[in-house]
Scaffold this active site. Sequence first.
Site, PDB file in Angstrom:
ATOM      1  N   ASP A   1      -8.520  -8.974   4.009  1.00  0.00           N
ATOM      2  CA  ASP A   1      -8.218  -7.880   4.938  1.00  0.00           C
ATOM      3  C   ASP A   1      -9.179  -7.796   6.114  1.00  0.00           C
ATOM      4  OD1 ASP A   1      -7.117  -5.700   6.047  1.00  0.00           O
ATOM      5  OD2 ASP A   1      -7.306  -4.382   4.318  1.00  0.00           O
TER       6      ASP A   1
ATOM      7  N   GLU B   1     -12.413  -2.217  12.363  1.00  0.00           N
ATOM      8  CA  GLU B   1     -12.443  -1.411  11.134  1.00  0.00           C
ATOM      9  C   GLU B   1     -13.595  -1.804  10.213  1.00  0.00           C
ATOM     10  OE1 GLU B   1      -8.790  -1.598   8.945  1.00  0.00           O
ATOM     11  OE2 GLU B   1      -9.567  -0.434   7.266  1.00  0.00           O
TER      12      GLU B   1
ATOM     13  N   GLU C   1       0.821  -1.219   0.000  1.00  0.00           N
ATOM     14  CA  GLU C   1       0.000   0.000   0.000  1.00  0.00           C
ATOM     15  C   GLU C   1       0.852   1.266   0.000  1.00  0.00           C
ATOM     16  OE1 GLU C   1      -2.636  -0.702   3.377  1.00  0.00           O
ATOM     17  OE2 GLU C   1      -4.070  -1.653   2.038  1.00  0.00           O
TER      18      GLU C   1
HETATM   19  C1  BDP Z   1      -6.091  -2.055   6.070  1.00  0.00           C
HETATM   20  C2  BDP Z   1      -6.341  -0.692   6.654  1.00  0.00           C
HETATM   21  C3  BDP Z   1      -5.154   0.219   6.490  1.00  0.00           C
HETATM   22  C4  BDP Z   1      -3.914  -0.468   7.026  1.00  0.00           C
HETATM   23  C5  BDP Z   1      -3.736  -1.819   6.360  1.00  0.00           C
HETATM   24  C6  BDP Z   1      -2.578  -2.626   6.918  1.00  0.00           C
HETATM   25  O1  BDP Z   1      -7.462  -0.119   6.012  1.00  0.00           O
HETATM   26  O2  BDP Z   1      -5.426   1.409   7.178  1.00  0.00           O
HETATM   27  O3  BDP Z   1      -2.795   0.319   6.837  1.00  0.00           O
HETATM   28  O4  BDP Z   1      -4.890  -2.583   6.546  1.00  0.00           O
HETATM   29  O5  BDP Z   1      -2.853  -3.601   7.604  1.00  0.00           O
HETATM   30  O6  BDP Z   1      -7.129  -2.896   6.474  1.00  0.00           O
HETATM   31  O7  BDP Z   1      -1.428  -2.306   6.692  1.00  0.00           O
END
Ligand code: BDP
Length: 717
Positions: A381, A409, A307
């Site tokens: 996720d 979340e 990401e």
């Molecule tokens: C996702 C979240 C994000 C995190 C990412 C992670 O939306 O904010 O940075 O996971 O685990 O679910 O790195």
Amino acid sequence: MKRVLLTSILLLVLSTLQAEDGYRLWLRYDKISNTALLNKYRTAIKFPFVVGESETIKVAQHELSMGLSSLLGTTYQSNTGSIAASSLWCGTPDQSSEIDNLSSVLQLSKVGDEGYAIASIANNGKKRIFIAANTDIGVLYGIFHFLRLLQTNQPIENLKLVSAPKLKLRMLNHWDNLNRTVERGYAGFSIWDWHRLPGYIDPRYIDYARANASIGINAVSLTNVNANATVLTRSYLEKVKTLADIFRPYGIKVFLTARFSAPAEIGGLKTADPLNDSVQNWWAEKAREIYSLIPDFGGFLVKANSEGQPGPQNYGRNHAEGANMMARAVDPFKGIIIWRAFVYSNENPEDRHKQAYNEFVPLDGKFDKNVMVQVKNGAIDFMPREPFHPLFGAMPRTPLMMEFQVTQEYLGQATHLVYLAPLFKEVLESDTYSKGKGSLVARVIDGSLDSHTLNGMAGVANIGNDINWCGHPFAQANWYALGRLSWDHSLSSEQIADDWLRMSFTNDASFINTIKSVMLKSREIMVNYMNPIGLHHIMGTGHHYGPAPWVSNLNRPEWNPVYYHKADSVGIGFNRTSTGSNAIAQYFPEAQKLWNDINTCEEKNLLWFHHVPWNYILKNKRTVWDELCYRYYNGSEQVNWIIKEWLRQRGKIDDQRFEQVRMLLHIQAEEAIWWRDACLLYFQTFSKMPLPPGYEQPNKTLDYYKKLRFPFAPGGG
Ligand code: BDP
């Protein structure tokens, strides 16, 4: 005179009200209300002694004195009074010759470095309770266990128990930024007051450490995985040192997230290439500096090439090369690297489900011995329900650490009542079949399946500076459950809920039974009104709150809900079988077999693995469309059932939390309908099928739902 009296009554009322703001978590230690039991406890417990001098023992003495005095309503000061008349002895064989003499009766050989034994033993003509361990931290854990027995009103006449953690690293991962915002945090700002550290010590740090120690958590990573290199600069390291010093007596080690590009960002180097000598030296020096301040520093948690985060691939190196370079920097100090496997890329057209496995399995055996790979429970996720991640069982030569998300979340954030232990257990008890039947995920992560001595479990924390720490009073149960399961993953969700409810609210049996059943059903109820039969990742963009299955315009294809549900005129669901993306091939044959065939795939995972025609008839004789309607409506109705059960508890617990939960449940009920109607109206544009008879029609349009905006939703970080 009258006015003074009135004022003091008011103050008293206010202070009792304030006392139930949730701050005390499960460590309330309110006086035991059952008089007969209280008298029994008072008779059994006389002049407690906790032997030893260390900081941990001081903390243990304090906790025991405070806990007993408060629970039993009379002053107990440890280590005062007559040791001969004492009926509660706590300590280690090193410090106490009595315990040394009894070590085989106490079975101390079974408790290891952190466990403990609690036993009632006749000793020198007197019946005594011993809380014994091989180490001081074991004594503290044992004392917390003993206090739990009293808090939950258990008999203490004939104690004989031995407890040792099944996992070495029992960890909370905070996603806290240095400006105190919390990524995916729904309980206020970060509890780390960076600006006023190291000078100002918020008493909350100590209560935080106590709470963690009471459930066995022994490691915390303080900062967001989307890391800021500033935390590795000297002035911040001094702040970190202060926190580490506070946590040490409670057995908690501190970790930091490390930004891979730190050598360039704060070190003045031109590169962060892991094979570059100056980069390696920079990390080695940085490690030396950190360990000179914090000798028991745990190590680094790293999110790399994920990401948008920098990582070794920016320099053409792989994850093992990146992780090992950092591992070598901390190795001389016994530090470890926790390297996250949460990677996927928009340049990769492959099903996102497959990407982490494809990237990491070839690296099995290539990581240094002090590297752990941290794997999210599922391949996408932290969804309300995911099949276990195919990496579990697939990297036998690498210690894999579990990463759960405690902060909700994707599960109603801090507004919905959802008890997560059933989700954690479902994953832990899944069979990977990697070494035949019984190769449970739990056995992969506790190291027993592949003989790893490094092992652990982490939860992304749901803690913030809200007065009750977690936002929703019931969200505390998820922090609690994470700790208890990290210590012993064989505990049942029910046992954990039972303990938590008794400690957090009351021992009233009717309250416990009803609300325990609410907690145990809550996750399935939520799955039904949010993501039934295998739907996933259909939430709103960015903030991830509420439904938005229609979103299709985001740059990265795998960020769009339509990528995941694939609804079309034929049907719905992601075909991950051999005729589709074949993600299923990443599982061992038995799991593959179960999921590949639509007839054997459990309904709960159906749309995760299959694209199914709308009119496909399920085993229960409903079509897929009717089943979706049934689940969405059932889930939202069940929230009303929760409300009904909750309203019956009025008067059994304090008004403050009763009202707080009541209000949140009403929001949850409205939002369950929002999920239900928004999703069904949208999917109906493909199925073209009516709601089955008897269902109330949605009272808003799809367009209305599509237009909802939440510009200031929390948790953005
Ligand atoms: C996702 C979240 C994000 C995190 C990412 C992670 O939306 O904010 O940075 O996971 O685990 O679910 O790195």
